[in-house]
Design a protein around this motif. Structure first.
Motif, PDB file in Angstrom:
ATOM      1  N   LYS A   1       0.808  -1.217   0.000  1.00 56.05           N
ATOM      2  CA  LYS A   1       0.000   0.000   0.000  1.00 56.05           C
ATOM      3  C   LYS A   1       0.843   1.271   0.000  1.00 56.05           C
ATOM      4  O   LYS A   1       0.321   2.363   0.203  1.00 56.05           O
ATOM      5  CB  LYS A   1      -0.926   0.016   1.223  1.00 56.05           C
ATOM      6  CG  LYS A   1      -1.904  -1.145   1.296  1.00 56.05           C
ATOM      7  CD  LYS A   1      -2.964  -1.069   0.215  1.00 56.05           C
ATOM      8  CE  LYS A   1      -3.984  -2.182   0.351  1.00 56.05           C
ATOM      9  NZ  LYS A   1      -5.022  -2.103  -0.697  1.00 56.05           N
TER      10      LYS A   1
ATOM     11  N   GLU B   1      -2.451   8.526  -1.178  1.00 53.07           N
ATOM     12  CA  GLU B   1      -3.835   8.101  -0.991  1.00 53.07           C
ATOM     13  C   GLU B   1      -3.913   6.661  -0.527  1.00 53.07           C
ATOM     14  O   GLU B   1      -4.728   6.303   0.337  1.00 53.07           O
ATOM     15  CB  GLU B   1      -4.619   8.283  -2.299  1.00 53.07           C
ATOM     16  CG  GLU B   1      -4.885   9.721  -2.681  1.00 53.07           C
ATOM     17  CD  GLU B   1      -3.631  10.467  -3.135  1.00 53.07           C
ATOM     18  OE1 GLU B   1      -2.696   9.786  -3.622  1.00 53.07           O
ATOM     19  OE2 GLU B   1      -3.574  11.711  -2.998  1.00 53.07           O
ATOM     20  N   SER B   2      -3.056   5.831  -1.113  1.00 51.91           N
ATOM     21  CA  SER B   2      -3.039   4.425  -0.734  1.00 51.91           C
ATOM     22  C   SER B   2      -2.614   4.253   0.713  1.00 51.91           C
ATOM     23  O   SER B   2      -3.175   3.427   1.449  1.00 51.91           O
ATOM     24  CB  SER B   2      -2.102   3.645  -1.662  1.00 51.91           C
ATOM     25  OG  SER B   2      -2.086   2.282  -1.328  1.00 51.91           O
TER      26      SER B   2
ATOM     27  N   SER C   1      -5.321   5.202   3.124  1.00 46.41           N
ATOM     28  CA  SER C   1      -6.438   4.264   3.134  1.00 46.41           C
ATOM     29  C   SER C   1      -6.282   3.148   4.152  1.00 46.41           C
ATOM     30  O   SER C   1      -7.261   2.511   4.527  1.00 46.41           O
ATOM     31  CB  SER C   1      -6.617   3.659   1.731  1.00 46.41           C
ATOM     32  OG  SER C   1      -5.560   2.760   1.435  1.00 46.41           O
TER      33      SER C   1
ATOM     34  N   SER D   1      -9.889   3.571  10.429  1.00 46.59           N
ATOM     35  CA  SER D   1     -10.940   4.556  10.164  1.00 46.59           C
ATOM     36  C   SER D   1     -11.398   5.285  11.426  1.00 46.59           C
ATOM     37  O   SER D   1     -11.978   6.370  11.339  1.00 46.59           O
ATOM     38  CB  SER D   1     -12.143   3.876   9.500  1.00 46.59           C
ATOM     39  OG  SER D   1     -12.648   2.851  10.346  1.00 46.59           O
TER      40      SER D   1
END
Length: 977
Positions: A898, A903-904, A907, A911
């Protein structure tokens, strides 16, 4: 027909066929581009149909404009290679993809590259075994090192590659195999790299056939036997590396023939004999032979080696003096001859060229004075001369060396004072100067050494006050000043050293009161102020500390002992009182009638004897059973309790609580029970049977010593002994506290502090999962790192945990972490024999460092890898193994996949971590990636990890705003940050 027409027609045909071939090559290259472009778009910006293929970045052609080379090394590429397309290039001779992040398996289509002379797939992340290479008979250079290949390597295929010049297969987890004799048939080999490739057995004498060999690296394997005398035939050899094997015997006669040898490293073997064969090799630049059984003297000729810059001979049996001209000719780098029996003076000119970085001669018999020349050696980073017979004054400039990290002069007979030069030592981290004859004052200027973590000036003749400026040492962890002649008040400024963990000021002449400011030290774990002239009350502020050790004995303290400190040592303070400690008078103004007291005492003893008799009768008459019908611990009537702290509970109180309803967990090394004491305190007790129920079909306790042995008694006892040995001496706020051990013939109990919030695993992954804010996660990471740092660096020999994982990081009521479960811990021994190696996979899947799975070699870097996995758990919220990672992949490989773009990376952040703090989480993720480097030597030490984590502390302003106003307000005011 015009005569020129056939020629024109022929030219037309050639051009047509030429364009057809070029079109095929273009298609092949564009297929390669489409596979890899996403990982580095800029690299392929020239790879467009309108450009000639020979102008593509990384592509080279011959005069016929056919592609002969593709070199895309070190380009950050990820994905799988389309070998079908690549190997359709008929003229391809060089294929180089080294130092990327390529993955997947190597298909047999690679074997269609029949014209390859150069193949480099090294330093990638492939999986699976490597195909038989026999068809690639033209290969001259083959680099497959550190690429993740496993299984059985096709050694037989090498026989077909008689033109091989360079062969590099090291740092791959191949299946263990004997030294491949096929290699000894490759007469053109000049470089062979088989380091860390699971080679076993002896080095064959046929190695002498490789007469063109210039670099031979066979380190980090399972090689045994002696170094074959035939190796002395390799007269072109400039580098020979054999370290970390099981070699025995001596440096062979004839070794002097290797007149071109520049680097020789056979460290960490069991070589004996002396160094006499090396005295003829005057071109040597690098000599590394530490941790062997070498004896005799260091050859006098070493002092005349004009190119020598590195000499490491520590942990041998060497005697005699070092050559006095040693290191004086070249730009000498470092010497480590520690742990021998060397004597005589220290060579004075090793820093003559002003380049020396490390002087390590500790644990020998060196005598005389420290040469004054080293006071001007500003390049020194380590100065370690402890445990010798050195005398005279310490040169003043030593204290002020600007780059030195460690000054270690302990255990000598050195005199002099700590000079004001110390203000210049901006990089000084540790001072070890105990057990000398140092005198004078501790200078105010010590505050200038702002990087200090440890000061040990104990057992000297220092006088006067400890300067208030010591409070400016904001990084200080450990302060040891015991057994000096220091006086005056203990400086209140110590309360400003917020990282202090261990303070020992015992056996001095300190007076006045104990500073209340010491109670503000959040990480203080051990405080020893015994044998001074301290007076007044014990400050109530100390009650807030989580101390594992408190010793205030033999002072002139008065008044009540705070209840929360009752487990400390207070003997020799006649005016103290306590309602909890029986050896002190009650804190009450009411007088007691002496006779009444005696009567009560006699009655109490009589009742105790009666109860003991009832208890013994019950045990002898068969005991009782628990709810499952198995025998209770109370059936054992011979217990031995060993305490490691002052206890407020009895053996009986613990034994009574080991019952099914108090069971709170089970692990590989035993069951854990919660014990509620009468005074309200809570304990956690690990119970280990001295046999293994899993092998007993009846699940009942064996009743004889013979059966105990059969059912694994020795293994369980070993686990217990290891945990006790490891934990009993540890005093650190981030390591779980072991109060005592209780043992019988059948059972072993370890009694710990109880931590109410369970493990980090519980809080991240189980049904007890909590939403941990980022500050809590960061605090847990830093605290656990400090616990591991203490294990690795807080002892003479590091303690290697070997099972670091989130379930072994326990949390107290404030979510402060404790490292726990030391059943697999190991303390490496400097002079350990080969049989001391732990050739058993210990640890937990997902946390085990990659090298451990195939070499079984344990060191601190294995713990660092496991801790890196824990950091990834904290950042991502994922388990080490998740279905979404894919088959045979773990969190480390998943995170690595990743790292393509910002952005990866964002991600994969948990969360539940709000957007403004994800930048803070990325800082920790970077540290985790360093910790989980594939090569152990590329991983940082835990000391470095702690420093990096401290530098990555979340922005306080961000944290405050988040706490008060939430993420929305952060977004509205982000321009302010």
């Amino acid at each position: 027909m015009p005569p020129e027409l056939p020629c024109f027609f022929l030219l037309f045909l050639i051009l047509c066929f030429s364009n057809t071939a070029s079109s095929d090559e273009l298609d092949s290259l564009l297929t390669l581009k489409s596979t890899l472009k996403s990982s580095n778009p800029n690299l392929f910006s020239t790879w467009i149909p309108s450009n000639p293929t020979c102008d593509f970045t990384g592509v080279s052609c011959n005069t016929a404009r056919n592609v002969t080379e593709i070199d895309l090394s070190k380009q950050g590429l990820s994905g799988t290679l389309p070998f079908k397309a690549i190997c359709s290039l008929p003229s391809l001779q060089k294929l180089a993809f080294g130092f990327n992040f390529l993955s997947g398996t190597i298909s047999s289509q690679l074997l269609n590259c029949r014209n390859l002379r150069y193949l480099d797939l090294g330093n990638n992340q492939f999986t699976g075994s490597f195909p038989n290479l026999s068809p690639l008979s033209k290969l001259e250079y083959l680099y497959l090192n550190l690429s993740g290949f496993s299984g059985i390597f096709p050694w037989n295929s090498l026989s077909n590659m008689t033109g091989l010049i360079h062969l590099s297969l090291g740092d791959n987890p191949f299946d263990t195999a004997p030294f491949p004799k096929q290699i000894t048939e490759l007469k053109k080999l000049t470089m062979l790299y088989l380091t860390n490739s699971s080679i076993s057995g002896s080095i064959p004498p046929e190695i002498g056939n490789l007469s063109e060999m210039s670099s031979l690296e066979l380190s980090d394997n399972f090689l045994s036997g002696s170094i074959p005398v035939e190796i002395t035939k390799l007269e072109k050899l400039w580098q020979l590396e054999l370290y970390n094997n099981y070699l025995t015997g001596v440096i062979p006669v004839g070794f002097r023939n290797l007149s071109s040898l520049l680097r020789f490293d056979a460290s960490n073997n069991s070589l004996g004999g002396d160094l006499s064969e090396l005295k003829f090799l005057n071109q040597l630049v690098w000599i590394q032979l530490y941790q062997n059984n070498l004896s005799g003297e260091v050859p006098a000729e070493f002092g005349d080696f004009r190119n020598l810059v590195n000499l490491s001979l520590y942990s041998n049996n060497l005697t005699g003096e070092l050559p006095q001209k040693l290191g004086s000719w070249a730009e000498f780098d470092f010497i480590d001859v520690s742990t021998n029996s060397l004597s005589g003076p220290i060579p004075p000119d090793m820093c003559k060229k002003g380049t020396m970085k490390k002087l390590l001669i500790l644990e020998n018999k060196f005598s005389g004075e420290i040469p004054a020349s080293y006071a001007n050696c500003t390049t020194l980073t380590r100065f370690r001369v402890s445990d010798n017979l050195l005398t005279g004054d310490v040169p003043a400039g030593i204290w002020g060396l600007p780059n030195v990290n460690i000054i270690d002069i302990a255990d000598n007979q050195l005199r002099g004072s700590i000079t004001s030069h110390i203000a210049k030592a901006k990089n000084l981290v540790q001072i070890y100067a105990s057990n000398n004859d140092l005198s004078g004052y501790i200078p105010e200027e010590i505050s200038g050494a702002s990087s200090l973590l440890l000061i040990d000036l104990s057992e000297n003749k220092l006088v006067g006050k400890v300067p208030e400026s010591i409070g400016k040492l904001k990084m200080l962890n450990n302060l040891y000043l015991q057994n000096n002649q220091l006086s005056g008040n203990i400086p209140t400024s110590l309360g400003e050293c917020l990282h202090l963990n261990d303070v020992n000021l015992a056996e001095n002449a300190f007076s006045g009161e104990i500073p209340k400011s010491l109670g503000s030290l959040p990480t203080l774990n051990s405080l020893n102020l015994s044998q001074n002239d301290l007076s007044g009350l014990i400050p109530n502020t100390l009650s807030s500390l989580k101390l594992s050790n408190l010793d205030l004995s033999y002072n002139k303290l008065s008044g009540p002992i705070p209840k929360s400190l009752s487990m400390g040592a207070f003997k020799g303070n006649d005016h103290l009182c306590s309602s909890d400690i029986k050896s002190f008078r009650e804190c009450s103004s009411r007088s007691r009638d002496y006779h009444t007291f005696v009567i009560c005492l006699v009655l109490g003893l009589a009742i105790l004897v009666a109860l003991s008799g009832c208890y013994l009768y019950t045990k002898l008459s068969g005991g009782r059973k628990d709810k499952e019908g198995s025998f209770s611990l109370k059936d054992d009537y011979s217990w031995n309790m060993k305490s490691y702290h002052v206890l407020t509970f009895s053996e009986e109180e613990v034994l009574d609580s080991i019952k099914p309803e108090n069971l709170i967990g089970k692990g590989g090394c035993g069951s854990v029970y919660k014990v509620d004491l009468k005074d309200g305190k809570e304990l956690a007790v690990k119970h280990i049977w001295n046999f293994d129920f899993s092998d007993d079909p009846k699940k009942n306790r064996p009743s004889t010593p013979m059966l105990d042995k059969k059912y694994g008694s020795s293994r369980r006892v070993k686990e217990f002994d290891m945990e006790v040995k490891t934990l009993s001496s540890i005093r650190h706020i981030n390591v779980v506290k072991l109060y005592c051990s209780i043992t019988s013939e059948d059972s072993s109990l370890l009694v710990y502090e109880f931590l109410p919030n369970g493990s980090l695993w519980d809080r991240l992954h189980s049904s007890k999962k909590l939403t941990l804010d980022w500050q809590s996660r960061y605090d847990i990471a830093l605290g656990a790192a400090k616990g591991l740092e203490y294990l690795h660096h807080g002892y003479e020999r590091p303690i290697i945990h070997r099972d670091v994982k989130s379930s072994n990081i326990l949390l107290d009521e404030f979510l402060k972490p404790r490292i726990a479960d030391f059943g697999l811990a190991k303390i490496p021994q400097v002079n350990a024999t080969n049989c001391d190696s732990t050739h058993v996979i210990a640890g937990t899947h997902g946390y085990i460092a990659p090298e451990y799975g195939y070499t079984y070699k344990v060191n601190e870097k294995s713990d660092v890898y496991s801790f890196g996995v824990v950091l990834m758990e904290l950042v991502t919220g994922k388990r080490p193994i998740e279905p979404e990672f894919g088959e045979s992949k773990d969190i480390v490989s998943w995170v690595s996949s990743k790292l393509k773009n910002r952005e990866s990376v964002l991600s994969i952040i948990d969360s539940s971590i709000i957007t403004p703090l994800k930048e803070e989480a990325i800082k920790i993720l970077k540290i985790a990636i360093l910790c989980t480097a594939r090569l152990p030597e590329l991983r940082p030490t835990m000391r470095s990890v702690v420093q990096m984590l401290e530098e990555a502390e979340p922005c306080q302003l961000v944290s405050i705003v988040v706490a008060k106003d939430g993420a929305k307000k952060i977004e509205e005011n982000k321009e302010k940050f």
